[in-house]
Write a protein that holds these residues in place. Structure first.
Motif, PDB file in Angstrom:
ATOM      1  N   ALA A 138     -35.938  48.910 -38.993  1.00 50.47           N
ATOM      2  CA  ALA A 138     -35.539  50.283 -39.314  1.00 50.47           C
ATOM      3  C   ALA A 138     -34.626  50.315 -40.536  1.00 50.47           C
ATOM      4  O   ALA A 138     -34.761  51.184 -41.405  1.00 50.47           O
ATOM      5  N   PRO A 301     -31.393  55.563 -38.949  1.00 54.33           N
ATOM      6  CA  PRO A 301     -31.683  55.163 -37.563  1.00 54.33           C
ATOM      7  C   PRO A 301     -30.407  55.005 -36.747  1.00 54.33           C
ATOM      8  O   PRO A 301     -29.408  54.481 -37.245  1.00 54.33           O
ATOM      9  N   ARG A 304     -28.945  52.161 -31.541  1.00 59.26           N
ATOM     10  CA  ARG A 304     -29.762  51.704 -30.400  1.00 59.26           C
ATOM     11  C   ARG A 304     -31.192  51.369 -30.822  1.00 59.26           C
ATOM     12  O   ARG A 304     -31.919  50.708 -30.083  1.00 59.26           O
ATOM     13  N   ASP A 305     -31.616  51.846 -32.011  1.00 57.07           N
ATOM     14  CA  ASP A 305     -32.966  51.566 -32.507  1.00 57.07           C
ATOM     15  C   ASP A 305     -32.980  50.473 -33.566  1.00 57.07           C
ATOM     16  O   ASP A 305     -33.984  50.300 -34.271  1.00 57.07           O
ATOM     17  N   ARG A 306     -31.878  49.722 -33.672  1.00 58.68           N
ATOM     18  CA  ARG A 306     -31.780  48.724 -34.737  1.00 58.68           C
ATOM     19  C   ARG A 306     -31.767  47.288 -34.201  1.00 58.68           C
ATOM     20  O   ARG A 306     -31.183  46.391 -34.815  1.00 58.68           O
ATOM     21  N   ASP A 307     -32.410  47.081 -33.073  1.00 55.69           N
ATOM     22  CA  ASP A 307     -32.597  45.733 -32.521  1.00 55.69           C
ATOM     23  C   ASP A 307     -31.248  44.994 -32.425  1.00 55.69           C
ATOM     24  O   ASP A 307     -30.303  45.522 -31.879  1.00 55.69           O
TER      25      ASP A 307
END
Length: 441
Positions: A138, A301, A304-307
């Motif tokens: 992201a 992003p 929580r969506d950034r691995d």
């Protein structure tokens, strides 16, 4: 255009140096002490610093060594020069040394003689993204989009939750573009009183209103040739949105009380933590302004969506704390799972605060058990207020804000989160309502 920071506790000296530096082609910021200097450096890192050795809140040389500003040059100033002070200044990496009272001819010579290293385009490209830390897909996509839009003149609208790093992304766009050596001026539209925001943006002439004892340079003037970052654009009053739209379309603005238009040679980057289409439908953002700002919309992003960026960022924040405090604290082995599991509604800002709190509490090892993530109570579920038909929108807003604050036990930060506005916007509203902490809402 190089940027100069003058740090001296005598306003007259700061003003004199600023006038001369402007003539020599510098943009100038001033500070009366170390704390103010740190604030100015965060806003816009200087190329040159004129720094008094003795300041009200500390030693100038020690401050310079602690800051370790990459690429910046320092000229120390003192009213009590000695051989030892001159030697110490040279050891601290001073480009020059000025004795007070400052000779104007000597000052001009120093400012004109500062040599700036040639620009290394490869290093510049790398440094553009130095603050956008992370390896997730992201974030890589965000960097790619920034690289594409930065060289253009397109207006950019950054959309993302609070704490996702919208200002950092805006600065990256500025640094990656052709205006990289001009000012980057961030403005939080929600942090300025509605009564002052027009004057703060466009400036005002002396005598244009009560209290205008002298002319004031607005943000558009300060950002000339560079980039103006308008954060929390949906917090801008509707009537001022009309003026901003006019500036974007015509390229000119008029200071408050002024008669002559000024050219706005400024790239605009705006940001919001709201859904912009929803903000338009609710009347918080003019539709025509939205379309003018969102020539190139970019979504940041959430954490929580950034691995595994959360682990990389947590380590970065801990490394910074260790370096600044000369410690060697470390994370417990089991903290990685805790970091991955938490949803981080406050994103990077929440993560930074979490690491800082645990750093303070820890002796050597930072454990996930040391500090709870959630530290505020939720408002009572099912709480309702009555808004009579015919009540003005302003009065309804006031009732909703004060009741939400009461339900949040007076915790303003939490009330702001529930309302979906910034804490500073809430403070402005409470000040407008005459609310005091000791009063019951």
């Amino acid at each position: 255009m190089p940027h100069l920071l003058v740090v001296d506790d005598m306003p007259a000296i700061c003003e004199l140096i600023a006038d001369i530096a402007n003539d020599e082609g510098y943009t100038v910021a001033t500070a009366g002490n170390i704390a103010q200097a740190q604030d100015e450096i965060r806003v816009l890192p200087p190329d040159v610093v004129l720094l008094d050795i003795t300041l009200p809140d500390g030693d100038g040389m020690q401050f310079w060594e602690d800051m370790a500003l990459r690429g910046a040059q320092v000229v120390f100033m003192t009213g009590q020069p000695t051989v030892d002070s001159a030697v110490s200044a040279l050891r601290a990496g001073a480009a020059d040394f000025l004795r007070k009272p400052i000779s104007l001819r000597r000052l001009r010579g120093v400012l004109a003689g500062v040599k700036f290293p040639p620009i290394d385009e490869k290093n510049r490209a790398d440094n553009c993204f130095a603050k956008l830390k992370g390896q997730s897909r992201a974030l890589q996509l965000l960097r790619t989009h920034i690289e594409k839009v930065a060289p253009t003149t397109a207006t950019v609208l950054l959309v993302g939750e609070s704490g996702t790093g919208k200002e950092i992304a805006a600065e990256a766009i500025h640094l990656a573009g052709p205006r990289f050596d001009q000012p980057f001026v961030p403005v939080n539209c929600g942090a300025i009183s509605p009564n002052l925001i027009e004057s703060e943006l466009f400036g005002h002439q002396k005598g244009s209103f009560t209290g205008a004892d002298q002319a004031h340079q607005g943000y558009f003037d300060r950002a000339q040739g560079g980039t103006l970052f308008l954060d929390e654009i949906t917090e801008m009053p509707a009537e001022l949105q009309v003026r901003l739209l006019r500036v974007l379309e015509s390229g000119y603005f008029t200071p408050v009380g002024g008669q002559q238009d000024r050219k706005a040679d400024v790239r605009i980057i705006a940001a919001t933590n709201r859904n912009p289409e929803l903000a338009v439908s609710r009347g918080l953002l003019r539709e025509d302004l939205f379309h003018r700002l969102s020539v190139f919309p970019l979504e940041l992003p959430p954490l929580r969506d950034r691995d595994d960026d959360v682990i990389l960022l947590a380590q970065h924040f801990l490394d910074e704390l260790n370096a600044s405090n000369h410690t060697a604290k470390h994370f417990a082995p089991d903290i990685a799972d805790t970091l991955r599991r938490h949803p981080w509604p406050g994103n990077i800002r929440e993560l930074r605060n979490y690491v800082y709190r645990n750093y303070i509490l820890a002796d050597n090892e930072l454990s996930a058990r040391l500090n709870p993530f959630e530290m505020v109570l939720a408002p009572q579920s099912g709480a309702e207020i009555s808004v009579p038909l015919g009540m003005s929108l302003a009065d309804a807003n006031r009732q909703i804000i004060l009741e939400t604050l009461r339900q949040s036990d007076g915790i303003k930060k939490h009330a702001a989160q529930v309302l979906g506005i910034s804490a500073k916007t809430l403070y402005n509203k409470l000040e407008e309502y005459g609310y005091k902490d000791e009063q019951d809402p």
